[in-house]
Scaffold this motif. Structure first.
Motif, PDB file in Angstrom:
ATOM      1  N   ILE A 135       2.887 -18.346  -7.752  1.00 25.22           N
ATOM      2  CA  ILE A 135       3.110 -16.907  -7.750  1.00 25.22           C
ATOM      3  C   ILE A 135       4.410 -16.624  -6.998  1.00 25.22           C
ATOM      4  O   ILE A 135       4.597 -17.089  -5.867  1.00 25.22           O
ATOM      5  CB  ILE A 135       1.952 -16.158  -7.049  1.00 25.22           C
ATOM      6  CG1 ILE A 135       0.594 -16.665  -7.540  1.00 25.22           C
ATOM      7  CG2 ILE A 135       2.093 -14.654  -7.232  1.00 25.22           C
ATOM      8  CD1 ILE A 135       0.304 -16.428  -8.994  1.00 25.22           C
ATOM      9  N   ALA A 136       5.288 -15.851  -7.633  1.00 24.54           N
ATOM     10  CA  ALA A 136       6.590 -15.535  -7.021  1.00 24.54           C
ATOM     11  C   ALA A 136       6.411 -14.558  -5.857  1.00 24.54           C
ATOM     12  O   ALA A 136       5.477 -13.745  -5.859  1.00 24.54           O
ATOM     13  CB  ALA A 136       7.524 -14.946  -8.065  1.00 24.54           C
ATOM     14  N   PRO A 137       7.301 -14.631  -4.867  1.00 21.38           N
ATOM     15  CA  PRO A 137       7.155 -13.791  -3.673  1.00 21.38           C
ATOM     16  C   PRO A 137       7.184 -12.287  -3.968  1.00 21.38           C
ATOM     17  O   PRO A 137       6.572 -11.516  -3.239  1.00 21.38           O
ATOM     18  CB  PRO A 137       8.344 -14.187  -2.791  1.00 21.38           C
ATOM     19  CG  PRO A 137       9.260 -14.966  -3.654  1.00 21.38           C
ATOM     20  CD  PRO A 137       8.441 -15.541  -4.772  1.00 21.38           C
ATOM     21  N   GLY A 138       7.857 -11.895  -5.038  1.00 22.87           N
ATOM     22  CA  GLY A 138       7.887 -10.480  -5.399  1.00 22.87           C
ATOM     23  C   GLY A 138       6.500  -9.902  -5.616  1.00 22.87           C
ATOM     24  O   GLY A 138       6.285  -8.701  -5.491  1.00 22.87           O
ATOM     25  N   HIS A 139       5.517 -10.775  -5.909  1.00 23.20           N
ATOM     26  CA  HIS A 139       4.161 -10.315  -6.171  1.00 23.20           C
ATOM     27  C   HIS A 139       3.287 -10.216  -4.920  1.00 23.20           C
ATOM     28  O   HIS A 139       2.208  -9.664  -4.977  1.00 23.20           O
ATOM     29  CB  HIS A 139       3.469 -11.229  -7.188  1.00 23.20           C
ATOM     30  CG  HIS A 139       4.028 -11.079  -8.558  1.00 23.20           C
ATOM     31  ND1 HIS A 139       4.851 -12.029  -9.127  1.00 23.20           N
ATOM     32  CD2 HIS A 139       3.915 -10.082  -9.455  1.00 23.20           C
ATOM     33  CE1 HIS A 139       5.198 -11.615 -10.331  1.00 23.20           C
ATOM     34  NE2 HIS A 139       4.656 -10.451 -10.557  1.00 23.20           N
ATOM     35  N   PHE A 140       3.721 -10.798  -3.818  1.00 24.50           N
ATOM     36  CA  PHE A 140       2.864 -10.698  -2.625  1.00 24.50           C
ATOM     37  C   PHE A 140       3.610 -10.353  -1.333  1.00 24.50           C
ATOM     38  O   PHE A 140       2.989  -9.890  -0.372  1.00 24.50           O
ATOM     39  CB  PHE A 140       2.027 -11.974  -2.429  1.00 24.50           C
ATOM     40  CG  PHE A 140       2.829 -13.243  -2.266  1.00 24.50           C
ATOM     41  CD1 PHE A 140       3.215 -13.980  -3.360  1.00 24.50           C
ATOM     42  CD2 PHE A 140       3.183 -13.674  -1.006  1.00 24.50           C
ATOM     43  CE1 PHE A 140       3.951 -15.147  -3.214  1.00 24.50           C
ATOM     44  CE2 PHE A 140       3.911 -14.852  -0.842  1.00 24.50           C
ATOM     45  CZ  PHE A 140       4.297 -15.580  -1.960  1.00 24.50           C
ATOM     46  N   ILE A 141       4.929 -10.518  -1.299  1.00 24.08           N
ATOM     47  CA  ILE A 141       5.667 -10.160  -0.078  1.00 24.08           C
ATOM     48  C   ILE A 141       5.533  -8.665   0.245  1.00 24.08           C
ATOM     49  O   ILE A 141       5.287  -8.305   1.410  1.00 24.08           O
ATOM     50  CB  ILE A 141       7.159 -10.572  -0.166  1.00 24.08           C
ATOM     51  CG1 ILE A 141       7.290 -12.098  -0.154  1.00 24.08           C
ATOM     52  CG2 ILE A 141       7.981  -9.934   0.949  1.00 24.08           C
ATOM     53  CD1 ILE A 141       7.255 -12.739   1.214  1.00 24.08           C
ATOM     54  N   PRO A 142       5.653  -7.764  -0.748  1.00 23.16           N
ATOM     55  CA  PRO A 142       5.500  -6.347  -0.404  1.00 23.16           C
ATOM     56  C   PRO A 142       4.144  -6.027   0.223  1.00 23.16           C
ATOM     57  O   PRO A 142       4.079  -5.276   1.201  1.00 23.16           O
ATOM     58  CB  PRO A 142       5.672  -5.641  -1.757  1.00 23.16           C
ATOM     59  CG  PRO A 142       6.537  -6.573  -2.551  1.00 23.16           C
ATOM     60  CD  PRO A 142       6.089  -7.955  -2.144  1.00 23.16           C
ATOM     61  N   ALA A 143       3.066  -6.609  -0.298  1.00 21.05           N
ATOM     62  CA  ALA A 143       1.742  -6.376   0.288  1.00 21.05           C
ATOM     63  C   ALA A 143       1.653  -6.983   1.682  1.00 21.05           C
ATOM     64  O   ALA A 143       1.059  -6.395   2.592  1.00 21.05           O
ATOM     65  CB  ALA A 143       0.660  -6.971  -0.614  1.00 21.05           C
ATOM     66  N   ALA A 144       2.260  -8.136   1.843  1.00 20.19           N
ATOM     67  CA  ALA A 144       2.262  -8.776   3.163  1.00 20.19           C
ATOM     68  C   ALA A 144       3.056  -7.935   4.166  1.00 20.19           C
ATOM     69  O   ALA A 144       2.688  -7.833   5.335  1.00 20.19           O
ATOM     70  CB  ALA A 144       2.842 -10.183   3.066  1.00 20.19           C
ATOM     71  N   GLU A 145       4.123  -7.323   3.675  1.00 16.14           N
ATOM     72  CA  GLU A 145       4.935  -6.426   4.508  1.00 16.14           C
ATOM     73  C   GLU A 145       4.111  -5.235   4.994  1.00 16.14           C
ATOM     74  O   GLU A 145       4.070  -4.931   6.178  1.00 16.14           O
ATOM     75  CB  GLU A 145       6.117  -5.872   3.702  1.00 16.14           C
ATOM     76  CG  GLU A 145       7.380  -6.703   3.736  1.00 16.14           C
ATOM     77  CD  GLU A 145       8.235  -6.420   4.970  1.00 16.14           C
ATOM     78  OE1 GLU A 145       7.948  -5.474   5.709  1.00 16.14           O
ATOM     79  OE2 GLU A 145       9.186  -7.183   5.183  1.00 16.14           O
TER      80      GLU A 145
END
Ligand code: C2E
Ligand code: CA
Ligand code: CA
Ligand code: CA
Length: 279
Positions: free
Chosen positions: A71-81
């Protein structure tokens, strides 16, 4: 996991969008992902524009499902942020990258700079300096080979505090880069004030070279300004020979891009280093 979660959705307000529900589910999963080590670091080569030599690599996180799917970071970095989990995630990426960098050096691979992304949230909330010092000590990765990629928005908050953090990181010997340069709302004044080493020109300025006269002017100007102020300049997202030729003509120091190297798993990147190190 999806079916198990479905019943729970009953108590969510109907106005809540699917995206918001998915985000809540994702945040819960992320906690497990970090604990259960489902994260991987990929490495994308940073290349000297003039010589074509690999001088560094950017560490880019991926989430790898147990079935191997990435899974690319664009799919989970915002939620992690937004959930604050980016702090734990970022700490993991930093530690893993330094561990890997040290292992490569111990294996006799040519030393290279490893660049790690630091989210604004992470930069502000955790004790960055202590964290970096602790990880460098624990892994034995030399500070001079670590580069931290910061964003303009992360630097714009509390100037005095930011300056203190940057100066301390610099004093540790770490290199500092501004990521996605040119896309933020910051003033140029901070370039002179902050102790920075590298400007990374955002991919959006590179994309339409050589068709957009405007983007070519902007890019050439950033390169000239960066060099005048004593920074190294790196162009992101270089996909064509025409783009690379333009960047070389303008004196850009480094580039990253699919033209030459995509992000790759650590073992494949190590093999690439071995091959390119051969005389
Ligand atoms: P970024 O820091 O701007 O990283 C560059 C992104 O551009 C990477 O996407 C890279 O794979 C992609 N890229 C590089 N060259 C090319 C090219 O020639 N063409 C195209 N189309 N793309 C190219 P990726 O790996 O999906 O990462 C996306 C973003 O996720 C990163 O953008 C960064 O903001 C964030 N990210 C990734 N890893 C981390 C991390 O460990 N911590 C934090 N805080 N953010 C991360
Ligand atoms: Ca980056
Ligand atoms: Ca970037
Ligand atoms: Ca970007």
């Amino acid at each position: 996991a999806k079916d198990a979660g479905r019943g729970n959705f009953a108590y969510y307000s109907e106005a809540m969008t699917l995206a918001a529900r998915e985000r809540i589910e994702l945040e819960a999963r992320l906690r497990k992902v970090i604990e259960q080590q489902e994260l991987r670091v990929f490495y994308q080569a940073q290349v000297a524009a003039a010589s074509g030599r690999i001088v560094g690599a950017e560490a880019l996180v991926r989430w790898q499902y147990p079935d191997g799917q990435l899974i690319a970071p664009g799919h989970f970095i915002p939620a992690a942020e937004s959930s604050g989990q980016i702090v734990a995630l970022g700490e993991w990426v930093l530690a893993e990258t330094c561990r890997q960098g040290r292992a490569w050096q111990d294996a006799g691979l040519p030393p290279l700079t490893l660049a790690v992304n630091v989210s604004p949230h992470q930069f502000r909330s955790s004790d960055m300096n202590a964290l970096v010092a602790r990880i460098l000590k624990k892994t034995g990765f030399p500070a001079k080979y670590l580069e931290l990629e910061l964003t303009e928005s992360g630097l714009m908050d509390n100037q005095t505090k930011v300056m203190g953090i940057l100066n301390d990181l610099r004093a540790q010997g770490v290199r500092l880069a501004i990521d996605d340069f040119g896309t933020g709302y910051s003033s140029l004044a901070y370039l002179k004030r902050f102790p920075l080493d590298v400007l990374k020109i955002d991919k959006s300025f590179i994309d339409d070279i050589p068709h957009s006269q405007y983007d070519m002017e902007i890019t050439a100007t950033i390169i000239a300004m960066g060099r005048t102020l004593g920074f190294k300049v790196l162009a992101e997202g270089v996909e064509t020979t025409a783009q690379l030729t333009f960047l070389k003509t303008k004196g850009c120091d480094y580039y990253q891009g699919y033209l030459k190297y995509k992000p790759m798993p650590s073992d494949i990147f190590a093999e690439l280093l071995r091959q390119t190190a051969r005389p």
